[in-house]
Design a protein around this motif. Structure first.
Motif: not given
Length: 171
Positions: A23-24, A26-27, A30, A37, A85, A87-89, A91
């Protein structure tokens, strides 16, 4: 508001740690760093070694579910931040900073003189982030043998397509 706490990682956390790592990434996708990624998370066996050596911590939510993790090592007599790291949820809530500060406290308790790491120099949540937290870039002639070995491994894994460097924070 959800409360996060830091505790030692457990063997039962390791599959979640791998999910956090995926998940980490993902940025990075982007900003066009898809190789980073899509880099595989550490293996369960590799993670287990950090857990067994007392060098893995997780930040958990109110239900004790890991949402971020940090792996530390000792390289050339210094603490070394192997990976952190979130999780993207989760950050941008200070969780990574809390884990970093926890590791720095651990390094001080172990009487280690500094913390080192390797990072991307131009990614805002990498090099510039660590500079704000007291790290400085090392010149190539300041890199220790262990750091040079880490960099060689990173290059072999194809993670050097973007500028990377070693950093150090004196304790």
């Amino acid at each position: 508001m959800t409360t996060h706490s830091i505790r030692p990682a457990r063997e039962s956390d390791l599959l979640l740690v791998q999910d956090i790592e995926r998940s980490a990434g993902a940025p990075f996708a982007e900003i066009g760093m898809t190789v980073v990624a899509e880099d595989d998370p550490p293996s369960v066996n590799s993670l287990l070694q950090f857990v067994q050596n007392g060098r893995a911590w997780v930040s958990t939510d109110g239900a004790d579910r890991p949402v971020a993790y940090l792996l530390a090592d000792v390289i050339d007599a210094n603490a070394h931040l192997d990976q952190v790291s979130v999780h993207s949820d989760f950050m941008h809530r200070g969780i990574g900073t809390a884990l970093l500060n926890h590791m720095i406290g651990w390094a001080r308790e172990c009487s280690l003189p500094a913390v080192t790491l390797t990072t991307y120099t131009d990614v805002p949540w990498n090099g510039p982030y660590y500079e704000r937290h007291g790290f400085r870039y090392l010149a190539e002639n300041e890199e220790t043998p262990g750091l040079k070995e880490i960099r060689a491994t990173e290059i072999a894994r194809g993670l050097d397509q973007w500028p990377r460097a070693c950093m150090r924070r004196e304790l």
